[in-house]
Design an enzyme around this catalytic site. Structure first.
Site, mmCIF file in Angstrom:
data_model
loop_
_atom_site.group_PDB
_atom_site.id
_atom_site.type_symbol
_atom_site.label_atom_id
_atom_site.label_comp_id
_atom_site.label_asym_id
_atom_site.label_seq_id
_atom_site.Cartn_x
_atom_site.Cartn_y
_atom_site.Cartn_z
ATOM 1 N N ASP A 43 -1.141 0.392 -5.041
ATOM 2 C CA ASP A 43 -3.109 0.609 -5.707
ATOM 3 C C ASP A 43 -2.597 1.985 -5.695
ATOM 4 O O ASP A 43 -3.428 2.400 -6.391
ATOM 5 C CB ASP A 43 -3.999 0.493 -4.312
ATOM 6 C CG ASP A 43 -2.874 0.549 -2.464
ATOM 7 O OD1 ASP A 43 -2.053 1.307 -2.551
ATOM 8 O OD2 ASP A 43 -4.308 0.858 -1.786
ATOM 9 N N THR B 2 -7.876 -1.801 1.838
ATOM 10 C CA THR B 2 -7.876 -2.732 0.861
ATOM 11 C C THR B 2 -7.815 -4.673 0.836
ATOM 12 O O THR B 2 -8.250 -4.767 0.160
ATOM 13 C CB THR B 2 -5.897 -2.783 0.768
ATOM 14 O OG1 THR B 2 -5.428 -1.946 0.576
ATOM 15 C CG2 THR B 2 -5.603 -3.701 -0.088
ATOM 16 N N HIS C 17 1.964 8.973 4.671
ATOM 17 C CA HIS C 17 1.432 9.409 5.054
ATOM 18 C C HIS C 17 2.035 11.248 6.008
ATOM 19 O O HIS C 17 1.674 11.910 5.982
ATOM 20 C CB HIS C 17 0.151 9.187 5.434
ATOM 21 C CG HIS C 17 -0.858 8.768 5.106
ATOM 22 N ND1 HIS C 17 -1.658 9.706 3.453
ATOM 23 C CD2 HIS C 17 -1.635 7.588 4.554
ATOM 24 C CE1 HIS C 17 -2.616 9.281 3.111
ATOM 25 N NE2 HIS C 17 -2.268 7.823 3.528
ATOM 26 N N SER D 283 -7.293 4.328 -1.216
ATOM 27 C CA SER D 283 -7.099 3.156 -1.555
ATOM 28 C C SER D 283 -7.779 2.191 -1.632
ATOM 29 O O SER D 283 -7.644 1.295 -2.216
ATOM 30 C CB SER D 283 -5.941 2.635 0.245
ATOM 31 O OG SER D 283 -5.058 3.435 0.308
ATOM 32 N N ASP E 10 1.196 -1.108 -0.034
ATOM 33 C CA ASP E 10 -0.015 -0.259 -0.263
ATOM 34 C C ASP E 10 1.319 0.884 0.028
ATOM 35 O O ASP E 10 1.906 1.564 0.634
ATOM 36 C CB ASP E 10 -0.882 0.211 1.359
ATOM 37 C CG ASP E 10 -2.301 1.081 1.100
ATOM 38 O OD1 ASP E 10 -2.416 2.020 0.801
ATOM 39 O OD2 ASP E 10 -3.041 0.408 1.292
ATOM 40 N N HIS F 227 -1.609 11.135 -1.007
ATOM 41 C CA HIS F 227 -1.201 10.094 -2.329
ATOM 42 C C HIS F 227 -0.917 11.080 -3.348
ATOM 43 O O HIS F 227 -1.076 12.346 -3.537
ATOM 44 C CB HIS F 227 -2.478 9.337 -2.589
ATOM 45 C CG HIS F 227 -2.858 8.108 -1.851
ATOM 46 N ND1 HIS F 227 -3.678 7.838 -1.711
ATOM 47 C CD2 HIS F 227 -2.402 7.702 -0.797
ATOM 48 C CE1 HIS F 227 -4.235 6.976 -0.660
ATOM 49 N NE2 HIS F 227 -3.412 7.122 0.178
#
Length: 440
Positions: free
Chosen positions: A304, A137, A266, A84, A30, A400
């Site tokens: 992802d 996810t 993040h 995600s 991820d 992201h």
């Protein structure tokens, strides 16, 4: 309960026999964009050789050895930047959706997933995650919801949504007891009554002897690797999942997520990110070894999305220093907690030195100490900024990005994942394999 658009991609598969793999291991890092793979290569080199690293050639990592292509990740809206949930929906169903969606389309109609298809066809399914198992996810592979935030409803659906009278996932490993054992419902009791073995500690994990089985090893997510006393968390869970799934006569589908690579991104926490990448790499090695021993298996690894806009080199310097990162022994969040808990500023600076081995200037010390006693977030942000500064790591966002992500493949039919693909194309190919009848 059954999805209204269950398995819409069956039309894409051939009814004729072809050499499809019996087992599919699908691993998702991820937030793992291309820079994460590059950073991990140099980080691993530093861990291996230490002070001699500069005098040694840089070797490939497992990710380098398995790399086959790149994938786009954009969602079904005009943002180009996926979350995600939408990313996992594409990877689980072959259909794009909106950010926040758990395997539903824009009209909020459920989309059939590859694991639901596998269950219908008599295959076994497993989910392994370092997050809570009902996080975005893993949730997209076995459940449906209009919002990833509806964590209790998603946990309920893990048991309530049945195919052939059984929950979709035969093996469920990760964290999340707070969502499965609640005042209003004990979903674990339901699983146990249905014949699932259950573990809630690493010690109990070893006692699980057969599927179906569920192991929830923390209240929410597993501890970040840098803060954990349990070695090789994800590799241990992956190995156990494969052990339990292996007796599946018709094969299995196993999804393994390195969930917290994203969370470190993040936070713009490079030391945290590299530790999670190492944990994920150890799990990939377990999966590769399984493929070597069971050649009728395909291993596919991707991400992802990318998180943080990481760069190796920053502030105009042609320099990146993994030796700084390799000496950091706690996440930014833990560093902040420990500095706040210190009895004095002097004790806080001593603890900083112990956890990071970074010597700060007087000005930087004051910048750090100025946040003591306030919100953890403010102190954590200064801590990770200083680690990034000293290692010359750059970040463009706390969210992201729309960067393409790597594809890696190994085992049977790995050649089908070469070059550039959309994330939905990865899922469609895997669904084609799953829906193909195996020769007797």
């Amino acid at each position: 309960m059954r999805a209204l658009l269950l398995f819409p991609l069956l039309a894409l598969s051939s009814t004729s026999l072809f050499a499809a793999p019996k087992n599919v291991i699908y691993m998702i890092g991820d937030g793992m964009g291309p820079a994460y793979l590059t950073a991990y290569r140099y980080y691993q080199h530093q861990l291996t050789f230490g002070a001699e690293a500069a005098n040694k050639p840089v070797a490939n990592t497992i990710f380098d050895d398995l790399l086959t292509g790149m994938a786009s990740t954009y969602p079904d809206d005009d943002t180009l930047v996926t979350d995600s949930a939408a990313g996992a929906t594409a990877l689980a169903t072959g259909v794009k959706s909106f950010n926040g969606a758990i395997s539903v389309n824009r009209q909020h109609i459920p989309i059939g997933t590859m694991m639901q298809l596998a269950k219908q066809l008599g295959k076994a399914n497993g989910i392994v995650a370092s997050s809570q198992v009902n996080h975005a996810t893993p949730a997209a592979f076995v459940s449906h919801n209009v919002s990833r935030r509806n964590l209790n409803a998603i946990a309920d659906m893990y048991f309530d949504y049945k195919i052939n009278g059984q929950p979709v996932a035969d093996v469920i490993f990760g964290g999340g007891t707070d969502f499965f054992i609640r005042e209003d419902r004990n979903v674990i009791a339901d699983f146990k009554a249905a014949g699932y073995q259950y573990a809630d500690s690493w010690q109990q994990l070893t006692t699980l002897s057969q599927k179906p089985a569920i192991a929830l090893l923390d209240k929410v997510a597993l501890p970040p690797v840098l803060n954990s006393s349990q070695p090789a968390q994800l590799a241990t869970l992956t190995s156990k999942a494969l052990q339990l799934l292996q007796p599946s006569e018709k094969g299995f589908v196993l999804m393994v997520e390195g969930s917290q690579i994203d969370w470190c991104g993040h936070d713009n926490d490079i030391a945290c990110a590299m530790a999670e990448m190492h944990d994920f790499a150890q799990a990939v090695l377990v999966a590769k070894a399984y493929v070597d021993a069971n050649p009728d298996t395909l291993l596919v690894i991707t991400a992802d999305h990318e998180t943080g806009g990481m760069s190796l080199g920053a502030n105009g310097k042609y320099l990146w220093l993994p030796e700084i990162i390799s000496k950091v022994s706690a996440t930014g969040r833990k560093i902040a907690d420990e500095l706040n808990a210190a009895a004095s500023d002097e004790a806080a600076l001593k603890r900083w030195s112990e956890l990071t081995h970074i010597t700060l200037t007087a000005e930087e010390q004051q910048r750090l100490l100025a946040q003591r006693g306030g919100e953890q977030k403010a102190l954590r942000e200064v801590a990770v900024q200083l680690i990034s500064q000293y290692s010359y790591t750059g970040w463009t966002t706390g969210g992201h990005t729309a960067a393409d992500v790597p594809i890696m493949a190994y085992g049977k039919n790995r050649e089908d994942f070469q070059g550039f693909m959309d994330n939905t194309a990865i899922a469609k190919q895997l669904i084609r394999y799953i829906s193909t009848q195996q020769p007797k």
